[in-house]
Design a protein around this motif. Structure first.
Motif, mmCIF file in Angstrom:
data_model
loop_
_atom_site.group_PDB
_atom_site.id
_atom_site.type_symbol
_atom_site.label_atom_id
_atom_site.label_comp_id
_atom_site.label_asym_id
_atom_site.label_seq_id
_atom_site.Cartn_x
_atom_site.Cartn_y
_atom_site.Cartn_z
ATOM 1 N N GLN A 789 31.577 70.331 -73.546
ATOM 2 C CA GLN A 789 31.648 69.065 -72.827
ATOM 3 C C GLN A 789 30.402 68.910 -71.968
ATOM 4 O O GLN A 789 29.986 69.855 -71.280
ATOM 5 C CB GLN A 789 32.899 68.998 -71.952
ATOM 6 N N VAL A 790 29.807 67.746 -72.018
ATOM 7 C CA VAL A 790 28.639 67.414 -71.206
ATOM 8 C C VAL A 790 28.869 66.040 -70.590
ATOM 9 O O VAL A 790 29.235 65.090 -71.296
ATOM 10 C CB VAL A 790 27.337 67.410 -72.035
ATOM 11 N N THR A 791 28.687 65.935 -69.284
ATOM 12 C CA THR A 791 28.808 64.640 -68.609
ATOM 13 C C THR A 791 27.574 64.413 -67.750
ATOM 14 O O THR A 791 27.091 65.327 -67.074
ATOM 15 C CB THR A 791 30.066 64.589 -67.724
ATOM 16 N N LEU A 792 27.078 63.193 -67.811
ATOM 17 C CA LEU A 792 25.965 62.756 -66.978
ATOM 18 C C LEU A 792 26.433 61.543 -66.186
ATOM 19 O O LEU A 792 26.986 60.595 -66.765
ATOM 20 C CB LEU A 792 24.747 62.387 -67.824
ATOM 21 N N ALA A 793 26.223 61.566 -64.882
ATOM 22 C CA ALA A 793 26.634 60.452 -64.024
ATOM 23 C C ALA A 793 25.470 60.077 -63.126
ATOM 24 O O ALA A 793 24.925 60.935 -62.419
ATOM 25 C CB ALA A 793 27.856 60.836 -63.186
ATOM 26 N N TRP A 794 25.093 58.811 -63.178
ATOM 27 C CA TRP A 794 23.982 58.317 -62.360
ATOM 28 C C TRP A 794 24.454 57.109 -61.577
ATOM 29 O O TRP A 794 25.052 56.181 -62.128
ATOM 30 C CB TRP A 794 22.805 57.937 -63.248
ATOM 31 N N SER A 795 24.218 57.112 -60.286
ATOM 32 C CA SER A 795 24.631 56.028 -59.408
ATOM 33 C C SER A 795 23.478 55.674 -58.496
ATOM 34 O O SER A 795 22.867 56.556 -57.880
ATOM 35 C CB SER A 795 25.859 56.436 -58.583
ATOM 36 N N TYR A 796 23.196 54.373 -58.409
ATOM 37 C CA TYR A 796 22.065 53.950 -57.578
ATOM 38 C C TYR A 796 22.283 52.515 -57.138
ATOM 39 O O TYR A 796 22.846 51.692 -57.875
ATOM 40 C CB TYR A 796 20.764 54.041 -58.370
ATOM 41 N N ASP A 797 21.846 52.212 -55.928
ATOM 42 C CA ASP A 797 21.832 50.836 -55.469
ATOM 43 C C ASP A 797 20.560 50.598 -54.689
ATOM 44 O O ASP A 797 19.845 51.529 -54.320
ATOM 45 C CB ASP A 797 23.077 50.495 -54.636
ATOM 46 N N SER A 798 20.269 49.333 -54.455
ATOM 47 C CA SER A 798 18.984 48.965 -53.873
ATOM 48 C C SER A 798 18.827 49.414 -52.438
ATOM 49 O O SER A 798 17.718 49.433 -51.915
ATOM 50 C CB SER A 798 18.805 47.454 -53.949
ATOM 51 N N ASN A 799 19.907 49.783 -51.778
ATOM 52 C CA ASN A 799 19.814 50.204 -50.385
ATOM 53 C C ASN A 799 19.754 51.714 -50.218
ATOM 54 O O ASN A 799 19.431 52.195 -49.144
ATOM 55 C CB ASN A 799 21.015 49.684 -49.589
ATOM 56 N N SER A 800 20.106 52.472 -51.265
ATOM 57 C CA SER A 800 20.179 53.921 -51.102
ATOM 58 C C SER A 800 18.822 54.533 -50.827
ATOM 59 O O SER A 800 18.681 55.468 -50.042
ATOM 60 C CB SER A 800 20.815 54.561 -52.342
ATOM 61 N N LYS A 801 17.766 54.028 -51.468
ATOM 62 C CA LYS A 801 16.432 54.572 -51.228
ATOM 63 C C LYS A 801 15.946 54.211 -49.840
ATOM 64 O O LYS A 801 15.360 55.010 -49.131
ATOM 65 C CB LYS A 801 15.459 54.042 -52.278
ATOM 66 N N LYS A 802 16.219 52.962 -49.459
ATOM 67 C CA LYS A 802 15.782 52.513 -48.146
ATOM 68 C C LYS A 802 16.450 53.304 -47.037
ATOM 69 O O LYS A 802 15.852 53.653 -46.035
ATOM 70 C CB LYS A 802 16.103 51.024 -47.994
ATOM 71 N N ARG A 803 17.704 53.618 -47.227
ATOM 72 C CA ARG A 803 18.458 54.292 -46.185
ATOM 73 C C ARG A 803 18.452 55.799 -46.336
ATOM 74 O O ARG A 803 18.891 56.502 -45.446
ATOM 75 C CB ARG A 803 19.913 53.798 -46.193
#
Length: 949
Positions: A789-803
């Motif tokens: 089993q292999v799972t990849l999860a990516w989560s990003y929003d426009s404020n995460s880098k700024k904050r």
């Protein structure tokens, strides 16, 4: 008496003891007393002496005074008028020593930024530039105010500015309500007001009127009134009526009315209108239904009901769905909360579906119910009661009756009701619970009622001992746990009510015996299983050579039952039959184990790196040994033998077969286990640490995990006669891209060959099986890959880098003014929460599953799922949820949502373009909950097209 002055003033006029002056009008006429005071930086204020009886003389008062002291026949002063200095803002108050001459019961205070003029002849007081008048709960603020002392009336209006616009218009408050107007008049004695161009704020609603009258009972009568929830001065929409009345209890009653949108009157008139309550709090009221047509159930009214505000702590909502096919659904839901005591809510629904007519051969009628309940109650710091119930009569409700699309995807329902208690100054804790599990796909249900647990925290009897080489005694600890359970095993959900409420009744249960399905008639009480289980353990730990941790332990498990089973072979039916044996029976087992682990570190530095990059790898090897006897030996008496066929063959069985806590394990075990885990870390110097202004007190190094975990484990049982080596488990976990991409992987290797038996004759067994031969000896591989089993999860929003935070943290801290409850009330369906503070957000998930336990073709499942939303503008929000089955090359369930903020309105669109749940919904509605029923919607729901199977 003098007080400390607050402002510098160039001149003051004070007129006092007015009733004495007016009473002696024949003697004193045209009296004007002007006393200039010029002080260096301060003004000594004069205060009325209430005991003064100075005859024809006037006492000195400050310029800003209580209006009550001027309430009298001011014409006694003749034609005299005095204009006062415009230099300062006067904010001083004096008690009225002459209140007996006025009908007023309170103090009237006033102030103005520019100047105040009192006309003695007319008895009027004029206030200029940001003037304020206060009387009891009445407060008035306007650019220009005049006060008629004789009539006890105040008038206010705005003035035109240099641009020709009206500014400083009156704004007054009374009883917590705010009123705005072009002009207004208020009488202190009658407590009536006349307002022109008024704007009244009532909770989240606004009432505009050409002319309005405020009555003493706080009701308002208007001419050409307009009711709206838009806060613009020129509202986007409103309900207009020539006559409109607002009652003191915040109810609105109108005459003939119609809706106006964007100054366009909708050509639909109603003879009267009634808004039940404008209060911000919750009130009981009627819930307007949705209407439409379902292909299989006819026309419908859905969501027709009534909301009950039972008290400040509890509410109740009753709803009904009615179809012309005689199908219907009733729903009762409630929420309750008493702060610091308990909170929760329940939802009970019952529905009946009818298809076709009773005379038709394909007539179908079915019913189902559903119950959810959540409750949280901290009784005291040591006790609590919690409940989470989700139960249904069958899958019919979720699959066919419920209008909620999320219910369709539910496969399992679970419930739990629990009470827990910790005992002060005692190492014990107690809990009792009831739980339920339901498989909607199989139509089965199980129940545990009740289950109780008495546990003892780890006790270290020798923790106070001192002495060299006695650490193993200090760390020695014992644990104990007592469990009891009464369980109803998995049965058909149709049998559940009868077995639960009438256990003495006979039910028919389907069982599989020797591969054959048989139906047995049994009493409901015989299906229950119960027993007690004691678990005790003793363990300690110590170090060897200062870096090896050794942990020996001993475990004991004992089960108490009131029933066992005796098996016998029936020669007539050629089947094995079970006979219950009543009594008290013990079943115990024990085991011992010892494990040793340590940590080893490897460090590698890049000597030529200016950033001082260094890597550190930590290895954690562990080895353990456990031993357990074979409890199937006749000496223990836990197992017996029974004839299995007419040839006289026998098999072994446990007399505790089917018991709630099972039987002691069969077969001896002397196993040694191995595991090795590794973590890889990196450290490097921050760029800003090279700056000459960098604070040396701060940490100049950045640390990151390159590999969170990489492990391998297995075990070897010396006592087993075959398959001694257990499957090899591999696991890995890491985070990439600044911990925004999470990777998890696992695999299982079977070290033994899977194939046909090695026989001398050409005929082979029809089915292959696991062989007691290592794959490394057969084909040189470490083992067969049986699962991965292999799972990849990516989560990003426009404020995460700024904050510099994860998207979840960013959303949690941003906050939002959007009211989710208000939004959900005004929508046809329950859409997701709309967060306009995050311009875009994306979540991607990839999953790979591989399974090949036998020689059959491997089963591979690969899916990609994506969810997200983004803002076209500040007012447009688009969200999506979709997936793709890579193996089958087809899209999975997909949903698109669009939301448009229209200021006082909102538009939402939800679309499921394909699949069983294909549907769409469009809704344009007023944003305020006061007018939540003001909406236009078009829907095509999936369950309105559903045909019975």
């Amino acid at each position: 008496m003098h007080e400390t002055p607050q402002n510098n003033v160039a001149g003051i006029l004070a007129i006092s003891n007015l009733h004495t002056i007016l009473g002696n009008f024949p003697k004193i006429t045209g009296l004007v007393l002007l006393i200039p005071f010029l002080l260096a930086g301060q003004l000594a204020q004069a205060q009325v002496d209430p005991d003064s009886t100075a005859g024809d003389t006037a006492r000195i008062l400050p310029f800003v005074t209580d209006m009550d002291s001027l309430m009298g026949d001011s014409t006694a002063l003749g034609d005299s008028a005095v204009a006062l200095s415009p230099q300062a803002q006067y904010q001083q108050r004096v008690k009225d020593s002459l209140r007996g001459t006025s009908d007023l019961t309170g103090t009237v205070s006033y102030q103005a930024e520019d100047s105040i003029v009192y006309d003695v002849k007319t008895g009027k007081l004029y206030l200029y530039n940001t003037s304020v008048v206060n009387y009891e709960d009445f407060g008035l603020k306007s650019e220009r105010i005049s006060v008629n002392i004789n009539d006890q009336q105040v008038d206010a209006e705005g003035v035109e500015n240099s641009e020709g616009e009206l500014a400083g218009t009156p704004e007054f408050t009374q009883g917590g309500e705010t009123y705005k107007a072009r002009t207004m008049s208020y009488n202190f004695s009658s407590e009536k007001a006349r307002i022109k161009g008024g704007r009244l704020v009532q909770g989240e609603a606004f009432i505009l009127a050409d002319v309005a009258k405020l009555q003493p009972d706080k009701s308002i009568h208007t001419i050409n009134g307009r009711f709206t929830t838009c806060n613009h001065d020129h509202p986007h929409f409103y309900i207009q009526s020539r006559k409109l009345k607002v009652l003191d209890d915040k109810q609105v009653i109108t005459g003939p009315m119609n809706l106006v949108i964007a100054d366009f009157p909708v050509p639909i008139y109603l003879p009267f209108g009634f808004v039940p309550n404008l209060d911000q709090g919750k009130k009981s009221g009627f819930i307007l239904p949705q209407y439409g047509e379902a292909q299989d159930k006819g026309f419908f009214l859905r969501g027709l009901g009534w909301y009950f505000r039972l008290n400040d702590y509890m509410d109740l909502t009753l709803k009904a769905d009615v179809y012309t096919s005689a199908s219907w659904r009733l729903q009762a839901s409630s929420r309750y909360k008493v702060r610091y005591k308990f909170n929760g809510g329940f939802n009970l629904a019952y529905g009946v579906e009818r298809f076709n007519e009773p005379e038709d051969p394909d007539f179908l009628k079915r019913s189902a119910w559903s119950l959810t309940w959540n409750h949280t109650q901290p009784i005291d710091p040591t006790a609590s009661f919690n409940a989470s119930v989700n139960i249904s009569s069958s899958s019919t409700y979720q699959r066919e009756i419920s209008p909620n699309q999320n219910d369709f995807f539910q496969n399992n329902l679970r419930s739990s009701i629990a009470f827990s208690k910790n005992f002060n100054n005692l190492p014990f804790n107690f809990s009792v619970s009831a739980s339920h599990s339901q498989d909607l796909n199989k139509g089965t249900m199980s129940l545990q009622l009740p289950t109780f647990t008495l546990g003892m925290q780890r006790q270290n009897p020798f923790r106070r001992i001192s002495g060299k080489n006695l650490d193993f005694l200090k760390q020695f600890g014992i644990n104990y746990r007592l469990e009891g359970q009464n369980s109803l095993p998995t049965i058909a959900d149709t049998l559940f009510p009868g077995v639960l409420f009438n256990p003495s009744d006979t039910v028919f249960v389907r069982e599989v015996v020797n591969g054959d399905t048989v139906i047995n008639a049994v009493t409901g009480s015989s299906l229950y299983r119960n027993g007690l289980r004691h678990t005790a353990s003793a363990a300690t730990s110590f170090k060897v050579l200062n870096f090896i941790n050794v942990s020996p332990s001993f475990n004991w498990t004992e089960r108490w039952y009131t029933q066992t089973v005796s098996k016998s072979y029936n020669d007539e039916t050629q089947r094995i039959e079970d006979t219950p044996v009543e009594g008290f029976f013990r079943a115990y087992d024990y085991s011992a184990s010892v494990s040793a682990s340590s940590n080893f570190f490897g460090i590698y530095k890049l000597t030529k790196s200016k950033r001082e990059v260094a890597f550190r790898q930590r290895f954690t090897p562990s080895v353990g040994y456990s031993i357990r006897p074979d409890f199937s030996q006749p000496s223990y008496g836990f197992y017996d033998k029974v004839q299995s066929n007419s040839d006289g063959d026998s098999i072994q069985y446990s007399i505790f077969e089917g018991s709630i806590y099972g039987s002691p394990p069969q077969g001896e075990s002397q196993a040694i286990s191995f595991s090795l885990a590794s973590v890889l870390e990196m450290k490097y110097r921050k760029k800003e640490s090279f700056d000459p202004d960098f604070d040396e007190k701060e940490d100049k190094y950045e640390r990151r995990n390159l590999l969170d975990n990489l492990s391998v484990s297995t075990s070897y049982n010396f006592a087993a006669d075959s398959f001694q080596l257990a499957p090899i488990a591999l696991r890995a976990r890491t985070s990439l891209l600044n911990r925004k991409l999470n990777l998890n992987a696992s695999a299982t290797l079977d070290p033994y060959v899977f194939g046909y038996d090695d026989v001398s004759f050409p005929e082979r067994l029809p089915n292959p099986r696991r062989q007691n031969r290592f794959t490394i000896n057969e084909d040189g591989t470490l083992g067969r890959l049986t699962r991965a089993q292999v799972t990849l999860a990516w989560s990003y929003d426009s404020n995460s880098k700024k904050r510099g935070k994860s998207s979840d943290d960013a959303r949690r801290e941003l906050g939002n003014e959007f009211d989710e409850d208000e939004y959900l009330q005004s929508q046809v369906a329950s859409y997701e929460y709309v967060d306009f503070n995050i311009p875009w957000r994306v979540n991607l998930n990839y999953s790979f599953n591989y399974s090949k336990p036998s020689l059959d073709a491997a089963r591979i499942v690969q899916t990609v799922n994506a969810t997200g939303d983004f803002n076209f503008t500040e007012k447009w929000k688009v969200g999506f949820r979709t997936g793709f089955d890579i193996q089958n090359l087809e899209l999975t369930s997909t949903q698109v949502t669009v939301f448009r903020d229209l200021h006082c309105w909102q538009m939402s669109f939800q679309w499921t373009p394909f699949g069983t749940l294909r549907s769409y919904s469009v809704s344009i509605s007023a944003r305020s909950s006061t007018l939540s029923a003001l909406r236009l919607s078009k829907n095509d729901y999936w369950n309105d097209r559903f045909q019975p199977l």
